[in-house]
Each structure stands twice: as structure tokens, then as C-alpha cells.
Design a protein around this motif. Structure first.
Motif, PDB file in Angstrom:
ATOM      1  N   LYS B  48       0.796  -1.295   0.282  1.00  0.00           N
ATOM      2  CA  LYS B  48      -0.166   0.038  -0.056  1.00  0.00           C
ATOM      3  C   LYS B  48       1.370   1.229   0.552  1.00  0.00           C
ATOM      4  CE  LYS B  48      -1.478  -1.931   3.479  1.00  0.00           C
ATOM      5  NZ  LYS B  48      -2.279  -1.811   5.113  1.00  0.00           N
ATOM      6  N   PRO B  49       0.171   2.312  -0.525  1.00  0.00           N
ATOM      7  CA  PRO B  49       1.097   3.656  -0.794  1.00  0.00           C
ATOM      8  C   PRO B  49       1.600   4.471   0.374  1.00  0.00           C
ATOM      9  CG  PRO B  49      -1.047   4.409  -1.500  1.00  0.00           C
ATOM     10  CD  PRO B  49      -0.719   2.615  -1.258  1.00  0.00           C
ATOM     11  N   ALA B  50       2.478   4.470   1.153  1.00  0.00           N
ATOM     12  CA  ALA B  50       2.971   5.441   2.182  1.00  0.00           C
ATOM     13  C   ALA B  50       2.145   6.426   3.391  1.00  0.00           C
ATOM     14  CB  ALA B  50       4.686   6.032   2.466  1.00  0.00           C
ATOM     15  N   PRO B  51       1.856   7.170   3.641  1.00  0.00           N
ATOM     16  CA  PRO B  51       1.064   8.917   3.890  1.00  0.00           C
ATOM     17  C   PRO B  51       2.393   9.317   3.808  1.00  0.00           C
ATOM     18  CG  PRO B  51       1.615   7.322   5.711  1.00  0.00           C
ATOM     19  CD  PRO B  51       2.494   6.482   4.627  1.00  0.00           C
ATOM     20  N   ARG B  52       1.384  11.136   3.317  1.00  0.00           N
ATOM     21  CA  ARG B  52       2.768  11.506   2.699  1.00  0.00           C
ATOM     22  C   ARG B  52       3.659  12.390   4.780  1.00  0.00           C
ATOM     23  NH1 ARG B  52       0.457  16.314   2.122  1.00  0.00           N
ATOM     24  NH2 ARG B  52       2.093  17.202   0.857  1.00  0.00           N
ATOM     25  N   ARG B  53       4.844  12.595   4.103  1.00  0.00           N
ATOM     26  CA  ARG B  53       4.971  13.120   5.671  1.00  0.00           C
ATOM     27  C   ARG B  53       4.502  13.272   6.607  1.00  0.00           C
ATOM     28  NH1 ARG B  53       7.385  19.323   3.697  1.00  0.00           N
ATOM     29  NH2 ARG B  53       7.653  18.306   1.362  1.00  0.00           N
ATOM     30  N   SER B  54       4.784  10.902   6.873  1.00  0.00           N
ATOM     31  CA  SER B  54       4.707  10.605   8.235  1.00  0.00           C
ATOM     32  C   SER B  54       5.931   9.764   8.901  1.00  0.00           C
ATOM     33  CB  SER B  54       2.980  10.065   8.149  1.00  0.00           C
ATOM     34  OG  SER B  54       3.426   9.424   9.472  1.00  0.00           O
ATOM     35  N   LEU B  55       6.267   9.593   9.828  1.00  0.00           N
ATOM     36  CA  LEU B  55       6.802   8.696   9.810  1.00  0.00           C
ATOM     37  C   LEU B  55       6.251   7.554  10.819  1.00  0.00           C
ATOM     38  CD1 LEU B  55      10.874   9.861  10.010  1.00  0.00           C
ATOM     39  CD2 LEU B  55       9.832   8.864   8.320  1.00  0.00           C
ATOM     40  N   VAL B 234       9.429   3.354   2.267  1.00  0.00           N
ATOM     41  CA  VAL B 234       9.512   3.232   0.986  1.00  0.00           C
ATOM     42  C   VAL B 234       7.686   3.013   0.356  1.00  0.00           C
ATOM     43  CG1 VAL B 234       9.442   1.201  -0.431  1.00  0.00           C
ATOM     44  CG2 VAL B 234      11.382   1.969   1.028  1.00  0.00           C
ATOM     45  N   ASP B 235       7.001   2.112   1.499  1.00  0.00           N
ATOM     46  CA  ASP B 235       5.779   2.181   1.497  1.00  0.00           C
ATOM     47  C   ASP B 235       5.003   2.463   2.122  1.00  0.00           C
ATOM     48  OD1 ASP B 235       6.074  -0.527   2.523  1.00  0.00           O
ATOM     49  OD2 ASP B 235       6.554  -1.353   0.332  1.00  0.00           O
ATOM     50  N   SER B 236       3.493   1.559   2.548  1.00  0.00           N
ATOM     51  CA  SER B 236       2.885   2.057   3.840  1.00  0.00           C
ATOM     52  C   SER B 236       3.819   0.901   5.000  1.00  0.00           C
ATOM     53  CB  SER B 236       1.498   1.178   3.697  1.00  0.00           C
ATOM     54  OG  SER B 236       0.946   1.510   5.348  1.00  0.00           O
ATOM     55  N   ASP B 237       4.524   0.147   4.511  1.00  0.00           N
ATOM     56  CA  ASP B 237       4.600  -1.124   5.828  1.00  0.00           C
ATOM     57  C   ASP B 237       6.346  -0.983   5.780  1.00  0.00           C
ATOM     58  OD1 ASP B 237       2.439  -2.563   6.899  1.00  0.00           O
ATOM     59  OD2 ASP B 237       2.269  -2.812   4.986  1.00  0.00           O
ATOM     60  N   THR B 238       6.675   0.030   4.940  1.00  0.00           N
ATOM     61  CA  THR B 238       8.301  -0.044   5.162  1.00  0.00           C
ATOM     62  C   THR B 238       9.033   0.949   4.974  1.00  0.00           C
ATOM     63  OG1 THR B 238       7.917  -1.890   3.019  1.00  0.00           O
ATOM     64  CG2 THR B 238      10.299  -1.125   3.345  1.00  0.00           C
ATOM     65  N   LEU B 239      10.045   1.500   6.074  1.00  0.00           N
ATOM     66  CA  LEU B 239      11.143   2.469   6.012  1.00  0.00           C
ATOM     67  C   LEU B 239      12.533   1.839   6.077  1.00  0.00           C
ATOM     68  CD1 LEU B 239      11.166   5.786   7.107  1.00  0.00           C
ATOM     69  CD2 LEU B 239      10.869   3.777  10.062  1.00  0.00           C
ATOM     70  N   VAL B 240      13.042   2.433   5.238  1.00  0.00           N
ATOM     71  CA  VAL B 240      14.807   2.674   5.317  1.00  0.00           C
ATOM     72  C   VAL B 240      15.306   3.339   6.150  1.00  0.00           C
ATOM     73  CG1 VAL B 240      16.835   2.236   3.747  1.00  0.00           C
ATOM     74  CG2 VAL B 240      14.098   1.104   2.952  1.00  0.00           C
ATOM     75  N   TRP B 241      16.184   3.249   7.059  1.00  0.00           N
ATOM     76  CA  TRP B 241      16.341   4.034   8.025  1.00  0.00           C
ATOM     77  C   TRP B 241      18.205   4.453   7.617  1.00  0.00           C
ATOM     78  CZ3 TRP B 241      15.721   3.519  13.501  1.00  0.00           C
ATOM     79  CH2 TRP B 241      16.280   4.433  14.558  1.00  0.00           C
ATOM     80  N   SER B 242      18.581   4.821   6.915  1.00  0.00           N
ATOM     81  CA  SER B 242      19.762   5.443   6.680  1.00  0.00           C
ATOM     82  C   SER B 242      20.785   6.104   7.466  1.00  0.00           C
ATOM     83  CB  SER B 242      20.354   5.150   5.160  1.00  0.00           C
ATOM     84  OG  SER B 242      19.374   4.934   4.428  1.00  0.00           O
ATOM     85  N   GLU B 243      22.237   5.842   7.601  1.00  0.00           N
ATOM     86  CA  GLU B 243      22.903   7.163   8.072  1.00  0.00           C
ATOM     87  C   GLU B 243      24.164   7.114   7.900  1.00  0.00           C
ATOM     88  OE1 GLU B 243      23.318   5.965  13.288  1.00  0.00           O
ATOM     89  OE2 GLU B 243      25.193   5.434  12.470  1.00  0.00           O
ATOM     90  N   THR B 244      24.685   8.022   7.559  1.00  0.00           N
ATOM     91  CA  THR B 244      26.227   8.240   7.824  1.00  0.00           C
ATOM     92  C   THR B 244      26.923   9.276   8.662  1.00  0.00           C
ATOM     93  OG1 THR B 244      25.530   8.528   5.268  1.00  0.00           O
ATOM     94  CG2 THR B 244      27.840   9.587   5.835  1.00  0.00           C
ATOM     95  N   ILE B 245      28.250   8.872   8.700  1.00  0.00           N
ATOM     96  CA  ILE B 245      28.835  10.080  10.155  1.00  0.00           C
ATOM     97  C   ILE B 245      30.188  10.861   9.396  1.00  0.00           C
ATOM     98  CG2 ILE B 245      27.985   8.495  11.442  1.00  0.00           C
ATOM     99  CD1 ILE B 245      30.624   7.192  11.784  1.00  0.00           C
ATOM    100  N   ASP B 246      29.871  12.087  10.075  1.00  0.00           N
ATOM    101  CA  ASP B 246      31.052  13.163   9.609  1.00  0.00           C
ATOM    102  C   ASP B 246      31.875  13.067  10.393  1.00  0.00           C
ATOM    103  OD1 ASP B 246      33.109  14.309   7.854  1.00  0.00           O
ATOM    104  OD2 ASP B 246      31.478  15.682   7.223  1.00  0.00           O
ATOM    105  N   ASP B 247      32.979  12.918  10.593  1.00  0.00           N
ATOM    106  CA  ASP B 247      34.200  12.982  12.267  1.00  0.00           C
ATOM    107  C   ASP B 247      34.699  13.432  11.634  1.00  0.00           C
ATOM    108  OD1 ASP B 247      34.861  12.864  14.333  1.00  0.00           O
ATOM    109  OD2 ASP B 247      33.654  11.269  15.064  1.00  0.00           O
ATOM    110  N   PRO B 248      35.255  14.875  11.693  1.00  0.00           N
ATOM    111  CA  PRO B 248      36.965  14.232  10.326  1.00  0.00           C
ATOM    112  C   PRO B 248      38.253  14.750  11.966  1.00  0.00           C
ATOM    113  CG  PRO B 248      35.777  16.361  10.710  1.00  0.00           C
ATOM    114  CD  PRO B 248      34.438  15.612  11.502  1.00  0.00           C
TER     115      PRO B 248
END
Lengths: 135, 298
Positions: B48-55, B234-248
């Protein structure tokens, strides 16, 4: 290592279970893939963070009691698979399949347990339906 | 303290029409829903499609309860000694890593010789909470903020979405409107929607390297880090949680630490407490060390 009369090495016993790595000792301490079936008497069940402990007394070949510690994950992690605070009672005879430590110490990570009434419980993530079977 | 916050957020969510969808049922003795780790896979027919602007929702790793454990290090770069997972340490970062005695990873030490702050129930901080036993994680939001409730150690964190500026990192803290402010375990987080289904958050002002680690294998992180998290619905039931670190201070270039697919769970699911208790930790160590001494060993 001497494996007692009540301890059966269950190599390739058709168990396809796996366990998530534990946290408070190195995962590398376990002999991953090896499965040991311990049958013994429950001494204590500690349902506590960070990991739960099942203390069971298993007799070795000489008939001497050996105190095994079978560890599993935190209560909140194993609860969905059917483990409760009163799942194991002192004096009961249970069968526990573990991944033992490599170095021979009597410590293992629980893969499966069979209760006196025949109920089988798996690892975290096991389907509850499979975890609570009728005897 | 948290309860009024959650109550108001639930109210706001309901008032704003961000309906929380009830998903598949799992066992619920007496109405107390148990976490369901055996959901059927999402197919084209059930997507199903994801709702707009909602986590908003209760999310958990799609791969099951062990998929977010990350005992071997951050998901994108497990600490297994393979060249492709080597990190771009600065000389200081390398020195820091060597000073950390972890129980996991390629350079693990034996139990009792480690110095992981986790073992004394120190707060793990951001970003390590994203790398440690991530299981059922709740997201609430209103027009000002998104709040994450981590299961491990019952911790929570705010990401502001009201347009406020990210603080400026300075030695020992941050500057907010020219005022010096303290370092925090969860830092200072602000975020924005870059499109209707992608939310990006940035965090600075975290604790220094003598208080926190990056992951359970002893990789370091410093108070100069900027953590960028991307949450893609991604869709109503799927969220992809990504992370990048910048630590000079610790790493010579930014790098991606994780990309974790999360699955939506029933919002009525009851979660057991999953706290870090020093006394229970001590009891655990006592039992474990008793076994380690070989008591009863054959």
C-alpha cells in the motif's frame, strides 16, 4: 570433553535454528553450528536483563552432577517466542539444545528447549504457534 | 515526564489526521498484543502507498529480531577484518580504536578485559543507539518534532522539524544563538522533509570520545561528529533507515554506517521493558564469571 549419559551430541539433527549474537561476552566464544542436547534437572531460571539464564544439573559419564548454564536473550526479546518468568520450575526435567562454548566450559546459548509437557520453545523470532505446541 | 509528552503527541497525531493504521493481528492475551516477528512478506498485491510526510508507527527491523542487533559492528561495515570493511581512520581515530577493548569484532578481547561503557549501563548516545539491539522502535510526530522511542534501555530522543537551526559545534559543546550549550548523549537534532516520503535529520553536539562508542566492536566516535540520518518511507509498511557519519577528528572522510529496512508493526503492541540495570548486570557478570572459573567443568 566428557559428555554425560544424559547429554547427547546432536550433530546435524535437523535443527535449522539460529540464534542472534549475544551481547555481554564475545559471540566468538560459542561453537557456532555445534548443537548439544542437554537433558537435566532445572535448578534455577533467571528471567532478567541483560540475558536470561537457565541453570540445569546434568550428569556426566561418571554419574557426577555438572552445573550447566544455558543462556538466552533478554526477557523482552524472547517473550514473543513463548518464554515466561515461570516457564521453568526447579526440579523439573527439561531438554535444552545449546550452542556450547568452544573451550569446554559448561555454558551454552539456547537454541531450543523442550518442557516436561512436550512444549517446544525456539529462539527469539520463532513463530509463537511453533513455540507452544500441544503435548 | 515522558507520559504527558506522548499523550499530547498521540492527541496531535489524531487531530492532524495522521491515522495510525492497524495492521495484522498477533496473539493478544487479555488484549495485550505480543510483538509479531512472523509477518507475511509484502507483495505487489499487499503493498500500500505510504502516507505523506509521516514516520508515525511502531517499526522493527524487517529481517527479524536479530537484524538490528549489530553485535559485529555497524551494518554497512561489520568489523570482521575484511579489507572492504576497513574504516578510514585518522591517526587519532586509530589510536582511539586501539584503546577500546571490545567484546565483539576482529579485535575482541575476552570477557572481563573489556571497557565498553555499555557494561556499566552508561547511555549509548547517538549514533550508537542506532547500532545497538534495534528492535521495536516507536516514532511519534507533530508539527514541531519527531520523537523516537528506542526499545533498548527505554530511551527517547527528539528531532526538531520546526525550522530551527542546527547548532554550531565548538570545543566542548555547541553554540545556539551565540550562547554556549552543553554536550548531550543524544546531541541536538533537526530534520526536514526533502520530499513527501523522505525525511533527513542531522545531529551534532554529542558526547566526547571518552564517553561513547560508535558500535559494539569498539569503533570510536567523537564530539565533532555530524550524523545524517535518512528515513525513506518506501511504502505503507516499509521504512528504510540510513545513516552517514562525518567525524573529521576520527575518520578522514564521511562513510555510511547503516541502511536498515524497517517493517511496520501493530501500534497497539505491548513492549516489555528492556532496561540496563546495574544490579542485574552485576548479577549477570557474577554468574558468567562463576562459569568462567570452570566450576563444574568436565
Amino acid at each position: 570433553m566428557t559428555i554425560g549419559r544424559l547429554v547427547v551430541l546432536a550433530v546435524a539433527a535437523g535443527l535449522s535454528l539460529s540464534a542472534a549474537p549475544s551481547a555481554h561476552h564475545s559471540s566468538s566464544a560459542f561453537d557456532t553450528g555445534k548443537k548439544l542436547v542437554l537433558k537435566g534437572v532445572v535448578k534455577q531460571w533467571i528471567y532478567s536483563n541483560p540475558h536470561c539464564f537457565l541453570m540445569i544439573e546434568v550428569k556426566n559419564d561418571a554419574g557426577e552432577p555438572v552445573q550447566w548454564v544455558a543462556e538466552t536473550q533478554a526477557p523482552s526479546v524472547i517473550f514473543p517466542a513463548g518464554y515466561r518468568r515461570d516457564t521453568f520450575k526447579p526440579g523439573e526435567v527439561v531438554s535444552v539444545t545449546v550452542e556450547p562454548f568452544k573451550d569446554g566450559r559448561p555454558f551454552g546459548r539456547i537454541l531450543q528447549t523442550q518442557l516436561p509437557d512436550g512444549t517446544t520453545l525456539g529462539v527469539a523470532g520463532s513463530p509463537p504457534a511453533a513455540s507452544v505446541q500441544a503435548p | 515526564m515522558l507520559r504527558p509528552l506522548l499523550a499530547s503527541m498521540v492527541g496531535l497525531v489524531a487531530a492532524s489526521g495522521l491515522a495510525v493504521e492497524i495492521v495484522a493481528q498477533s496473539p493478544a492475551p487479555g488484549g495485550w498484543l505480543v510483538p509479531d516477528w512472523n509477518k507475511p512478506p509484502i507483495t505487489d498485491a499487499t503493498r500500500k502507498p505510504a502516507p505523506r510526510r509521516s514516520l508515525v508507527g511502531m517499526w522493527a527491523p524487517a529481517g527479524g529480531p536479530g537484524a538490528g542487533t549489530q553485535a559485529s559492528g555497524v551494518l554497512a561495515k561489520p568489523n570482521n577484518g575484511r579489507p572492504e570493511n576497513a574504516l578510514p581512520y585518522t591517526p587519532y581515530g586509530q589510536e582511539l580504536y586501539k584503546s577500546h577493548r571490545a567484546l565483539e569484532g576482529a579485535d575482541a578481547v575476552v570477557a572481563g578485559q573489556d571497557n565498553d561503557p555499555r557494561n556499566t549501563c552508561e547511555p549509548l548516545g547517538v549514533p550508537r543507539y542506532n547500532h545497538y539491539n534495534v528492535r521495536l522502535t516507536q516514532f511519534f510526530q507533530d508539527e514541531h518534532k519527531i520523537v523516537l522511542l528506542y526499545h533498548y534501555d527505554n530511551r527517547w530522543r527528539v528531532i526538531w522539524t520546526d525550522g530551527r537551526e542546527l547548532p554550531t559545534v565548538v570545543d566542548g559543546g555547541v553554540l545556539i544563538g551565540g550562547e554556549f550549550r552543553e554536550q548531550r548523549f543524544f546531541g541536538y537534532s533537526v530534520g526536514r522533509w526533502v520530499d513527501d516520503y523522505t525525511f533527513v535529520a542531522q545531529t551534532v553536539g554529542t558526547m566526547p570520545e571518552d564517553r561513547v562508542w560508535l558500535d559494539s566492536t569498539g569503533r570510536p566516535i567523537s564530539d565533532k561528529v555530524r550524523v545524517t540520518e535518512t528515513f525513506r518511507r518506501v511504502d505503507s509498511d516499509t521504512l528504510v533507515w540510513s545513516e552517514t557519519i562525518d567525524d573529521p577528528k576520527v575518520y578522514s572522510q564521511p562513510w555510511e554506517t547503516m541502511r536498515l529496512p524497517m517493517r511496520l508493526h501493530d501500534p497497539r503492541t505491548d513492549l516489555m521493558e528492556y532496561y540496563c540495570s546495574p544490579s542485574e548486570q552485576e548479577n549477570y557478570n557474577r554468574i558468567f564469571e562463576g562459569t568462567a572459573k570452570g566450576k563444574g567443568a568436565q
